[in-house]
Design a protein around this motif. Structure first.
Motif: not given
Length: 342
Positions: A97, A126, A130-132, A192
């Motif tokens: 991310t 991101d 992925r991620g947020r 991560q």
């Protein structure tokens, strides 16, 4: 005499305070947004009852209806003293991310901070899934998520010395000679890691194009899988992507479309031990062929093998290695040379 000493002391405090102020990151603005995304509708699914929290009542779950999916998350940081002429967009690699560019696994400053300090309006994102960023139900994404095992990046990202270099006992792991990766913080690096899907490339591309349309003209700084997206977006938006910095791009763009980058100066950067590892040597070969196609169309592609300029021991995660500041300076020097910095 007492007054002289007091004056010296006050002067010394002022110097220290001024030095600290010079090191502060001072912004004229910061924020975040989502970009891209689409509404999909799912129908024909059974309605069921679920318990939404332990001890709670049964509630109806009706999966039929409309969903917002495939939106991308972006943060931006705008330095008060802007020096970069264009926004700088940081795009991460596969299974990662935007954290890639934030604090390093061992707590040092990452490239996000460094390029903000150098005066760039910096956007870190991101990608879809992925991620947020936005995800989607299985009805929309047919493939399953893929995950990396704990040892995979150690052996594959040129942190360890190839296959077999991993050991559950940290004392028995074999680093690449002269490794610059903060191996003592490998646990933090693995935190991560996020899953990725194999059926979302079109959705990721669509969101990246929406981002470029929103904030560019700009400079792209792309890493690994992000390189493929970066070059393909630039092929479609050559008027908006004014330069590309590709950090160990895992495949470049489409050879037949490379001429679109004839007015987009490009820098390709590779770390150490690339040629000794077939996976990365193969990507380097692909990038070389793409660079040749851009040059044949009249474009400019500069190439830096870091060991050849005395920067050695770098893993695939150059922006997190212990000499990341030195590499950031190399990139900044190239950007200055292309007239992209005031």
């Amino acid at each position: 005499m007492h007054r002289i000493l007091m004056a010296i002391a006050v002067s010394a405090v002022s110097i220290v305070a001024a030095s600290a102020a010079e090191q502060d990151i001072v912004l004229r603005g910061m924020g975040s947004f989502h970009v891209g995304g689409r509404v999909v509708e799912i129908s024909g699914k059974p309605v069921r009852e679920i318990v939404r929290q332990p001890g709670g009542p049964l509630t109806k779950l009706d999966p039929n209806g409309q969903y917002m999916v495939e939106q991308m998350y972006v943060q931006y940081f705008l330095p008060k003293e802007r020096k970069g002429k264009l926004p700088l967009l940081l795009w991460h690699g596969g299974g990662l991310t935007g954290v890639t560019y934030e604090s390093t696994p061992d707590g040092r400053e990452g490239w996000l901070n460094m390029f903000v300090r150098k005066g760039w309006d910096t956007y870190v994102s991101d990608a879809v899934e992925r991620g947020r960023a936005g995800f989607a139900p299985p009805d929309v994404w047919p493939s399953e998520p893929t995950f990396l095992t704990y040892q995979d990046p150690y052996e594959r990202f040129r942190i360890g010395d190839g296959a077999g270099s991993w050991n559950a006992d940290p004392a028995k792991r074999r680093l690449i000679p002269g490794s610059q990766f903060p191996a003592e913080a490998y646990d933090s690096y693995m935190k991560q890691q996020v899953p990725r899907w194999l059926s979302t490339d079109d959705a990721i591309m669509t969101a990246y194009i929406a981002l470029v349309d929103k904030v560019c003209p700009c400079v792209l700084l792309v890493h690994s899988q992000g390189g493929s997206f970066g070059f393909k977006v630039a092929e479609q938006r050559p008027d908006k992507v004014k330069a590309i910095v590709a950090i160990e791009s895992a495949t470049a763009g489409t050879i037949s479309k490379a001429a679109a980058l004839k007015n987009t100066p490009t820098l390709m950067v590779f770390g150490d031990y690339v040629d000794q590892h077939p996976r990365w040597a193969a990507f380097k070969k692909i990038d070389t062929e793409y660079a040749q196609a851009v040059r044949a169309a009249g474009g400019t592609v500069d190439w830096i093998n870091l060991p050849e300029i005395g920067i050695k021991g770098n893993s695939h995660m150059l922006m997190q290695d212990k000499n990341n500041a030195e590499i950031a300076d190399v990139i900044q020097k190239w950007l200055v040379g292309k007239g992209l910095v005031d």
